[in-house]
Structure formats: structure tokens, C-alpha cells
Motif scaffolding. Sequence first.
Motif, PDB file in Angstrom:
ATOM      1  N   VAL A 157      19.879   3.103 -11.730  1.00 17.11           N
ATOM      2  CA  VAL A 157      18.870   2.594 -12.755  1.00 17.11           C
ATOM      3  C   VAL A 157      18.462   1.381 -11.827  1.00 17.11           C
ATOM      4  N   ARG A 158      16.981   1.218 -11.767  1.00 15.63           N
ATOM      5  CA  ARG A 158      16.201   0.195 -11.180  1.00 15.63           C
ATOM      6  C   ARG A 158      15.251  -0.706 -12.074  1.00 15.63           C
ATOM      7  N   ALA A 159      14.793  -0.179 -13.096  1.00 14.75           N
ATOM      8  CA  ALA A 159      13.882  -0.837 -13.902  1.00 14.75           C
ATOM      9  C   ALA A 159      14.668  -1.306 -15.329  1.00 14.75           C
ATOM     10  N   PHE A 160      14.659  -2.497 -15.852  1.00 15.86           N
ATOM     11  CA  PHE A 160      15.184  -3.002 -16.821  1.00 15.86           C
ATOM     12  C   PHE A 160      14.418  -3.757 -17.742  1.00 15.86           C
ATOM     13  N   ILE A 161      14.580  -3.681 -19.209  1.00 20.44           N
ATOM     14  CA  ILE A 161      13.866  -4.571 -19.976  1.00 20.44           C
ATOM     15  C   ILE A 161      14.828  -5.589 -20.744  1.00 20.44           C
ATOM     16  N   PHE A 162      14.541  -6.737 -20.749  1.00 22.20           N
ATOM     17  CA  PHE A 162      15.714  -7.801 -21.516  1.00 22.20           C
ATOM     18  C   PHE A 162      14.952  -8.685 -22.206  1.00 22.20           C
ATOM     19  N   THR A 163      15.433  -9.228 -23.305  1.00 23.35           N
ATOM     20  CA  THR A 163      14.740  -9.791 -24.442  1.00 23.35           C
ATOM     21  C   THR A 163      15.052 -11.214 -24.611  1.00 23.35           C
ATOM     22  N   ALA A 164      13.878 -12.108 -24.338  1.00 19.52           N
ATOM     23  CA  ALA A 164      14.129 -13.428 -24.597  1.00 19.52           C
ATOM     24  C   ALA A 164      13.775 -13.960 -26.016  1.00 19.52           C
ATOM     25  N   GLY A 165      14.772 -13.843 -26.946  1.00 14.51           N
ATOM     26  CA  GLY A 165      14.827 -14.084 -28.304  1.00 14.51           C
ATOM     27  C   GLY A 165      14.938 -12.748 -28.725  1.00 14.51           C
ATOM     28  N   THR A 166      16.343 -12.148 -28.834  1.00 11.28           N
ATOM     29  CA  THR A 166      16.387 -10.852 -29.613  1.00 11.28           C
ATOM     30  C   THR A 166      15.781 -10.749 -31.180  1.00 11.28           C
ATOM     31  N   THR A 167      15.417  -9.924 -31.652  1.00 14.61           N
ATOM     32  CA  THR A 167      14.626  -9.708 -32.864  1.00 14.61           C
ATOM     33  C   THR A 167      15.679  -9.875 -34.137  1.00 14.61           C
ATOM     34  N   GLU A 168      16.969  -9.489 -33.698  1.00 14.63           N
ATOM     35  CA  GLU A 168      18.042  -9.457 -34.907  1.00 14.63           C
ATOM     36  C   GLU A 168      18.722 -10.648 -34.732  1.00 14.63           C
ATOM     37  N   LEU A 169      19.060 -11.071 -33.631  1.00 11.54           N
ATOM     38  CA  LEU A 169      20.073 -12.369 -33.387  1.00 11.54           C
ATOM     39  C   LEU A 169      19.317 -13.691 -32.860  1.00 11.54           C
ATOM     40  N   LEU A 178      20.991 -12.005 -14.242  1.00 13.50           N
ATOM     41  CA  LEU A 178      20.728 -10.629 -14.205  1.00 13.50           C
ATOM     42  C   LEU A 178      19.622 -10.476 -13.112  1.00 13.50           C
ATOM     43  N   GLY A 179      18.723 -11.197 -12.923  1.00 16.74           N
ATOM     44  CA  GLY A 179      17.335 -11.234 -11.774  1.00 16.74           C
ATOM     45  C   GLY A 179      17.993 -11.163 -10.577  1.00 16.74           C
ATOM     46  N   ARG A 180      19.021 -12.180 -10.470  1.00 11.16           N
ATOM     47  CA  ARG A 180      19.531 -12.082  -8.843  1.00 11.16           C
ATOM     48  C   ARG A 180      20.187 -10.740  -8.649  1.00 11.16           C
ATOM     49  N   VAL A 181      20.994 -10.368  -9.533  1.00  7.39           N
ATOM     50  CA  VAL A 181      21.801  -9.022  -9.153  1.00  7.39           C
ATOM     51  C   VAL A 181      20.684  -7.867  -9.122  1.00  7.39           C
ATOM     52  N   ILE A 182      19.767  -7.833 -10.005  1.00  5.33           N
ATOM     53  CA  ILE A 182      18.577  -6.763  -9.803  1.00  5.33           C
ATOM     54  C   ILE A 182      18.072  -6.919  -8.688  1.00  5.33           C
ATOM     55  N   ASN A 183      17.721  -7.996  -8.153  1.00  5.66           N
ATOM     56  CA  ASN A 183      16.994  -8.229  -7.070  1.00  5.66           C
ATOM     57  C   ASN A 183      17.608  -7.808  -5.960  1.00  5.66           C
ATOM     58  N   GLU A 184      18.655  -8.099  -5.792  1.00  2.00           N
ATOM     59  CA  GLU A 184      19.549  -7.535  -4.477  1.00  2.00           C
ATOM     60  C   GLU A 184      19.511  -5.948  -4.536  1.00  2.00           C
ATOM     61  N   TYR A 185      19.273  -5.174  -5.530  1.00  2.00           N
ATOM     62  CA  TYR A 185      18.915  -3.780  -5.637  1.00  2.00           C
ATOM     63  C   TYR A 185      17.644  -3.541  -5.595  1.00  2.00           C
ATOM     64  N   SER A 186      16.633  -4.442  -5.428  1.00  2.00           N
ATOM     65  CA  SER A 186      15.183  -4.180  -5.509  1.00  2.00           C
ATOM     66  C   SER A 186      14.749  -3.448  -6.632  1.00  2.00           C
ATOM     67  N   SER A 214      11.709 -16.926 -16.263  1.00  2.00           N
ATOM     68  CA  SER A 214      10.443 -17.195 -15.830  1.00  2.00           C
ATOM     69  C   SER A 214      10.162 -16.206 -14.342  1.00  2.00           C
ATOM     70  N   PHE A 215       8.946 -16.335 -14.011  1.00  2.00           N
ATOM     71  CA  PHE A 215       8.594 -15.562 -12.723  1.00  2.00           C
ATOM     72  C   PHE A 215       9.397 -16.063 -11.601  1.00  2.00           C
ATOM     73  N   SER A 216       9.940 -17.462 -11.849  1.00  2.00           N
ATOM     74  CA  SER A 216      10.554 -17.884 -10.583  1.00  2.00           C
ATOM     75  C   SER A 216      11.965 -16.966 -10.295  1.00  2.00           C
ATOM     76  N   ASN A 217      12.352 -16.167 -11.215  1.00  2.88           N
ATOM     77  CA  ASN A 217      13.360 -14.936 -10.826  1.00  2.88           C
ATOM     78  C   ASN A 217      12.358 -13.914 -10.167  1.00  2.88           C
ATOM     79  N   PRO A 218      12.768 -13.655  -9.014  1.00  2.00           N
ATOM     80  CA  PRO A 218      11.832 -12.662  -8.415  1.00  2.00           C
ATOM     81  C   PRO A 218      12.019 -11.084  -8.810  1.00  2.00           C
TER      82      PRO A 218
END
Lengths: 382, 382
Positions: A157-169, A178-186, A214-218
Amino acid sequence: MKFPKRGVNELSILSELRSKYCLDAKHDLGEVLGSMTTKPLDVAIRAFEIFWRSNLNDPYTFPGSSIIEREVIEALADLYECNDCSGLITTGGSESNLTALYIIRELGFSTVGVPKSAHFSVFKACKLLKLNIYELDLDKDFRVSIGSVKEALDKGVRAFIFTAGTTELGLIDPIDKLGRVINEYSGLIHVDAAYAGFVIPFLKELGLKVPKVSFSNPAVRSLCVDGHKMGLTPIPNSALILRPPELIKYVEFPARYMPLNIQRGLLGTRTAGSAAALYAVIKYLGIEGFTEVVKYVMGLLKYLIKRLREEDFSVPVEPDVPIVCIEVKDPDKYLKELAKRRLFVYKCSLIKGVRVVIMPHLSRYDLDRFIEALKNVRREVG
Amino acid sequence: MKFPKRGVNELSILSELRSKYCLDAKHDLGEVLGSMTTKPLDVAIRAFEIFWRSNLNDPYTFPGSSIIEREVIEALADLYECNDCSGLITTGGSESNLTALYIIRELGFSTVGVPKSAHFSVFKACKLLKLNIYELDLDKDFRVSIGSVKEALDKGVRAFIFTAGTTELGLIDPIDKLGRVINEYSGLIHVDAAYAGFVIPFLKELGLKVPKVSFSNPAVRSLCVDGHKMGLTPIPNSALILRPPELIKYVEFPARYMPLNIQRGLLGTRTAGSAAALYAVIKYLGIEGFTEVVKYVMGLLKYLIKRLREEDFSVPVEPDVPIVCIEVKDPDKYLKELAKRRLFVYKCSLIKGVRVVIMPHLSRYDLDRFIEALKNVRREVG
């Protein structure tokens, strides 16, 4: 009703509508405690009214509107530390998430990693787009599990959705890590900040420690934030920011009859009032003004949690943004009883409970009234 | 722009926005001749304002809004001769078409018959939904070819979209005849009446002969009509009518945190202002009032075509509804030259030309001014 044969006069129609509006919960009266809608700022309404009839879908006929939209996107890209982004104004978080996922699909991804805590619009959009969902587990703190993301990466899996402020909690997924890890896998990330996108950047101004979003995360390639939630604009209003700017090409469609031969976005006619309203709020509040708003709602959040615990209600999660889940045995019964008292909350399901979203139309008085009602309901239904 | 540090005062923001609005074409000044947007009725704006903050996505918290939406759908079902329909208010024709096509896909159809003259939102929605398109040819009169539909049926196509008021040429596909054929094959039709849905039912009141567009045709399973076009409401506004009413279940999605556990429609938060505005216009105008509006635009249509022909412009198609395609050699040059004179038209592509949509904000004076400009442009560019 039947389609009427003859028209009736304006005043009788408006008076009839007002009587129907009486049934709706009122933000002003502190009745709306669950819906993420609020009372828009006056300046936003005035701005909306100026551009009401202009169509953002047609920058040729309505070039002024188009400038406003571009400026709003630029300002939000700046807020989220992107110096080379494009974007567009949509009708809301659901459309923004759908658009981001459509671009992800068109980029060639067939599976998306989605935390169990993602908003249902993400699951709906995947169904619409025939995208496969790789469901990501949550950690014991209800944020997406880093282990689960690593497993997903191992499985391709290479595409992800994360939430900044989950609806329920009201939690922020650990996007930075996560961005750093995911970036290693392009890989890439779409950030759903529909609710808290106008909260998070201002928390650090208050000296609160929050995970960086933020977008500082590649790996972050798109981010959405809703104007009609904490952006204090009228409905409809959401902004989708895209990096690199060329991603916008994926939502430019041929339209032979239109002056520019193309049309942008998954929908068509869009009121420029949305862009103007968000522009007005950004200029009116600035970072300082937004920080004041966020300080206010975070203060209410702290107050609500403290008071709830004093009254022996269980608040099992410490939220990052102003959303509170109160554990109760039978949430539906609570909703019903609270609604009888004209207090309208939502539910949490990850933890069984009722849920309050603290929007700027609420006050300590409203929260006290709510707690009193909650105590009465507990006495009645347990 | 950068996200500002400090806010500025309301008046300076509004004055800046007004100066940007000066760049946009104005309906009031007869500058908007191509966009299907218009000046909303005052009663529609007032109605919108009452319900601005209510969310149609949440009938639990905003039950009054929900009643208004239901009444609007009922009235439109009545207008289109359906006595057992459901439906919902969407943001526009693009969302309505997307929703109808999504339901068609979920019903099990993988291919849709689409006339070459269909609106681009239909092609876009099929791409989004991964639906196959069987492109239907047009007859020499630019309406969908009945022969082509029969061929499609022979090849196994069972779901079709037809247009009641094509975007480029203002023509009504022969839906009544096609419905009978398609019904023999147990097929279904979605009718895109986004533009002309508030024109066609009133043409017969004027004694004009038009092909019947209604649910009296058993193959018609859905129909959409836009409030923010000839329905004279603010943007966003479209109604999607569905038969049988149970079709709405296909766009009800699980939403565990919401009071009713489900959420309706492909998007999320929707302003109840849209429902209220359409309700107000329907009550304010009634059949008689709409007939007057349609009489007015059809009168302008006749006048424009007559005057154009007197001036030796080629108008090759007799439209059913107020859209005029004027054949010219180089439409883009015309658009540019007309825009310099602040007259904003669109293009037709099936016939190479420039295209005028007659909306209620236009007058004979505006059309005369347009024809004079057109003559000047012809003198300059040929």
C-alpha cells in the motif's frame, strides 16, 4: 405538497418558512452541540452576498472571483507551509476528500490505507471510485497505529489518508512520524483536516504541543480544510490544497462549450460567494484572530471536560481539538432525551457515548445547561 | 497572498472584494449571455438567509429543513407527474447526474448509453464511477438518434441518459418515443433537465408543442432540474427526483456518529438554504408565474433569432428552449472580441459558433446591444 397553480405573496411564504425554521436547532441558543456547523461571521456573510451570483466554474466570465479563489488557496498553502501548491474551493469535506481520492486513483493507485477512525466520506468516496480500502488499525490511544501503517507498506500500500482532528474523538493522527516512514517508500498522504484545519495551526500559538500537520512533510500531497466548520463561513465551503500544483490537471475536464475549453473540479457551477467568504474571514481574523477563536474553544473544551469529570461522567479520551466523547451505556436514549430538551448532540462509536463538538457559537452557560440536562438524563435512564 | 498575521477591519475587506467583483460580468448589466446563472428572485434570497446555517445532512438536528426539502421534492414530483417518488436537493446538475449514474451503477448496470450531445458532467461522472459509455449518435436535427438507441439496445445497453434542453443547442431529446422502446427492453432512463426543467412543463401552457418529459413514461427512473438556473434561486441548487422512492436507499450511507446512523447523498453538509430558496420560488411563482417567466424568455428567444437572421447571421438550429447557437468561423476570436465589450457568451461545438443562453435577467435592449456588438466583431474578424 402539490406544485401550486397560483403564486402567493412573499411575506406569507417567508412567515411560513420562519415557522418551519423554529423546528431546527439554533446555534445562537446553544442548542447545536453535535453538528460541526456554526454561526458564520458577519463579514463572511457580507462577502458571500457580494459574489453570490458569480460562478467559480467560469473564470472567463467571472475573473474577479477566480482571483479571490487563487488568493485563498495561496494563503492556506502558506499557512500549511507549502510554497508551490494549487487547489480549489469545494462544497465541503466530502467533496474535497472525494476529489483527493480521485486524483490518487488517477495517479495509478488502486488501494488506499484508511484508518478505522477516518470520516465516513472517505469510505463512501472509495466505494464511488472503486478504490480498494486497506483498513488501518488504531492504537490504544485511538490514533492510527504506526505498526499497522508499516504492515500496509510491507503489503504494497502506498497511498494513505490520515485525519487531523478525527470526527468522533478529536484526535490528530501522527502524520509527521508517518510521513517520514511513508516517504521512504515513495508513498503519499492526503490529510483530512476538514474540522480542525482552522484549529491546529493556531494551537502552537497557544503554546500547546501538537503533532505537526503541514506540507513540510514531503509525503503530504493534499490537505483539505472546511470553511463552513471552524473557518466561520456560510455553507458550502471547503478548500483542497494540492502539491505539486500540476495535480490540479487531474480535475480539469474537457468542456467544449466553455470559453476556456476546460472545466475544473468534480462538480460544476460553484458559487464564488464561498471563496469570497473564506477570503474575508482570513483577512478579518488573520493568525491573531484565529488564535483568539481557538483559545476560546480550547478554553471551553478544558472547562467541559473538567466539569464532566466533576460530575462523574467518563471522558476516556483526551482530545487534541475541541471534540468530547462522553461514555454512556445507551447513546441513542441519551440523544432522544437531550433532544426533548432541545440539546442536539451526536454519537461516538469507537467508544460508546455521546459526543459534543465545541464550536464558537457555544458559551460556558450553554455547557453548564448541557451538563445539567445530562445529569437529569442519567438520573432517568442510567 | 500570505496568510495575514493581523486582521484588518470589515469595511476595508468588503471594499476590496467589491473592487474585485467589478471584474466579474454582471447579470444586471446584460453582460452575462453564456453562463446559465442569473439573478435570483428576492424571495429566494430571503428564504435562503433564514435557513443558511441549517444542515440538510442532519434531519435530526434540523427537522424543519428536512420538511422543506421533502415538500420541494413532492412538488417537483407532482410537476413531473410522479405520484410515488423520492429525491434530494444537491449542489447542481453535475452532482445530480453523478448521483443518478451512481444509482444506475449500483443497480447493476455497467454501461450507459449517452448521446454525443450530453453535458460533459455525464462523461465526467462515468469516468469517476468507472461506467462504460456507449456513445449514441445524433440525428441530422442534433437530437439523439432513435436508430442509434435501438442499436444500443440490440447490443445489450439498458441504461440511458437523455437531455431535456441540451447545453449547446437547447434541444429536447425525443424522450417519450425512446421511453416506449426502452421500456420494451426493461431498460431505464435518467433525464438531465438541469437547464430546462423549469421551462419545459410551462411551454405547453403557452400552447407550444413540445415532446413530453415526465414520469408518465415508465422507463424514466430519475430526473434532475437545477434551481440555480431557470429556478431563479441562489447557487447551489438542484433537485434529483427518483422512482421508485426506494432508489434513495442507494445513496444512504452508514454514519455511526450521526443521530440517525445514516447520511444521505454523495456529499456531506448541505445548506438548507437551498431547499428553502426553491420552496420559496415554487410557492411565489406557481405554475402561472413560471409560465410568465417562460413566456418572457421564449419571447426574447424568438426576437433574438429573428433579429440575427435579419442581420444575416446563420442560426442553423431551431431550439426548443432559449439557447441560441450562432454559426461563426472562429468562435474563439468572437468570444475574445465580445469580452472586450463586456459581453460574455459561450461556444457551441456541434455546430461551430457562439452561443447565447437567454436567462430572465436579459431584456430586448441587452439583445440589441449584443447584436450591434456582434455586427462590429464580424466587420473586424469576418
